[in-house]
Design an enzyme around this catalytic site. Structure first.
Site, PDB file in Angstrom:
ATOM      1  CB  THR A  73      -1.005  -0.095   1.150  1.00 18.85           C
ATOM      2  OG1 THR A  73      -1.998  -1.010   1.065  1.00 18.85           O
ATOM      3  CG2 THR A  73      -1.763   1.329   1.364  1.00 18.85           C
ATOM      4  CG  ASN A 152      -6.296  -7.533  -5.705  1.00 15.52           C
ATOM      5  OD1 ASN A 152      -6.457  -6.555  -6.842  1.00 15.52           O
ATOM      6  ND2 ASN A 152      -7.062  -7.059  -4.784  1.00 15.52           N
ATOM      7  CD  GLN A 180      -2.241 -10.948  -4.840  1.00 19.48           C
ATOM      8  OE1 GLN A 180      -1.761 -12.116  -4.896  1.00 19.48           O
ATOM      9  NE2 GLN A 180      -2.887 -10.605  -3.638  1.00 19.48           N
ATOM     10  CG  HIS A 202       1.475  -9.458   3.861  1.00 20.40           C
ATOM     11  ND1 HIS A 202       0.333  -9.753   3.827  1.00 20.40           N
ATOM     12  CD2 HIS A 202       1.470  -8.311   3.237  1.00 20.40           C
ATOM     13  CE1 HIS A 202      -0.647  -9.019   3.471  1.00 20.40           C
ATOM     14  NE2 HIS A 202       0.139  -7.895   2.941  1.00 20.40           N
ATOM     15  CB  THR A 238      14.484   3.670  12.025  1.00 19.98           C
ATOM     16  OG1 THR A 238      15.063   4.916  12.541  1.00 19.98           O
ATOM     17  CG2 THR A 238      15.381   2.352  12.290  1.00 19.98           C
ATOM     18  CB  CYS A 326      -8.393  -3.786   1.286  1.00 15.79           C
ATOM     19  SG  CYS A 326      -6.607  -4.126   1.359  1.00 15.79           S
TER      20      CYS A 326
END
Length: 380
Positions: A73, A152, A180, A202, A238, A326
């Site tokens: 995203t 997706n 994807q 992920h 970071t 989502c």
């Protein structure tokens, strides 16, 4: 209770045990900030750059062209908003499609709020963009085009190389959301004329909360986050070192196993469809019959509403999804299926099954058997 069958890998995947193992030292021992100059920081920096090299290698790009983000995203937002802002001198017109992930669609809606004009290209009934529509939409002031690699929800692959070549000739920046496609298809942005490309950890058995954006050498981009000079001043904050190390390990495994995984996903898909066919239930496969992601199968079961099918599957220990993760939880019709103009009944009865490394053909047979039971009962 029988073991749950997880067919929602397009939403997220289980973290590979080797990824957990690779990450652990960076949560416990190597805790320095990669921007610090002392030994702790240098050790962290070394791990960060090794991971960057690994991920860049999988895309055949210069490691310095990768920007680490918090996921797909953020990578999409940085490409679409950051890319458009950096191109203001050229114009304030952006082109995308009606079937993009919401990370791209909502970024485009934001651009509209700040004075940009966005053209949302339609798709045909397979979910594919027509080159003629794109060619007509391009203008003198078109600054950026964003078209996803593989959808997706329905798996349809877009003619990315053709689009890229056309835009390159016109010096228009081209972004693709390849979240994807990464890990299941070979990706080479430079050969495909892609200027920016988004990926996420992920979706390939890496940790949540980490992704990357490839930005070609001469592509200008305006940072969205300010406050530090990390990622060559393109993304302050970071770096998520443990996540990035895990991402690199997931990439290493996915690259080594890609052909074998793809072959298995194709077998799983074929096994499910064969079972539906034999049982004689009513079903329609949504998406392109050939140009499609191997791990996504979107099927409509006429007469059975999506939510009803999902609840029945859940009771029978099968996890699937309605459209994109989502938006699941909301009863809205899938914007992708609506754009494909398949009719209300197809859109209201669509289920997405998506496969991953934990799945087997035996599971596919069992899940299909359960789906047939539900359909036989509810389609009468």
């Amino acid at each position: 209770m029988s073991e749950m069958i997880y067919f929602d890998h397009a939403a997220t995947t289980p973290v590979h045990p080797r990824v957990v193992e690779a990450m652990t030292p960076y949560l416990t021992e190597v805790y320095g900030n990669p921007s610090s100059v002392h030994g702790f920081g240098r050790k962290a920096r070394q791990a960060l750059e090794k991971a960057r090299d690994e991920i860049a290698g999988s895309l055949h790009v210069d490691p310095q062209s990768l920007i680490f983000t918090s996921g797909g995203t953020e990578a999409d937002n940085l490409a679409v908003i950051g890319g458009a802002l950096a191109q203001q001198g050229r114009g304030r017109h952006v082109i995308t499609t009606q079937v993009e992930h919401h990370a791209v669609l909502h970024a485009c809606e934001y651009l509209e709020q700040i004075g940009y004009e966005v053209t949302y290209l339609p798709v045909d009934e397979t979910g594919t963009v027509r080159m003629s529509d794109l060619e007509r939409a391009v203008r003198e002031d078109t600054a950026l085009v964003s078209v996803m690699y593989g959808n997706n929800e329905v798996g349809t692959l877009q003619p990315i190389e053709q689009i890229g070549r056309f835009l390159r000739e016109r010096h228009i920046i081209f972004h693709t959301d390849a979240v994807q496609a990464y890990g299941v298809l070979p990706l080479d942005p430079e050969h495909l004329f892609i200027d920016m490309l988004s990926v996420s950890a992920h979706k390939i058995n890496g940790p949540k909360g980490v992704g990357a954006l490839y930005v070609g050498k001469h592509v200008p981009i305006s940072p969205l986050l300010h406050g530090g000079s990390q990622e060559r001043k393109r993304r302050a904050g970071t770096e998520n070192l443990a996540g990035i190390v895990g991402f690199a390990e997931a990439v290493r495994i996915a690259e080594a196993e890609r052909e074998e995984r793809v072959a298995k996903y194709k077998q799983i898909k074929a096994a499910m469809l064969a079972r539906f066919q034999e049982a004689g239930i009513a079903y329609h496969v949504n998406g392109h019959p050939e140009h499609t992601l191997p791990h996504i199968l979107n099927v409509s079961f006429p007469g059975i509403e999506t939510e009803t099918m999902l609840m029945n599957l859940d009771l029978l220990q099968v996890a699937a999804a309605s459209g994109s993760a989502c938006t699941s939880g909301s009863l809205e019709l899938s914007h992708v299926l609506q754009a494909m103009n398949l009719g209300e009944e197809r859109a209201e009865s669509a289920i997405r099954f998506s496969f991953g490394i934990t799945n087997t053909v035996e599971e596919a047979e069992l899940a299909a058997k359960k789906i047939v039971q539900i359909a036989t009962r509810l389609q009468k």
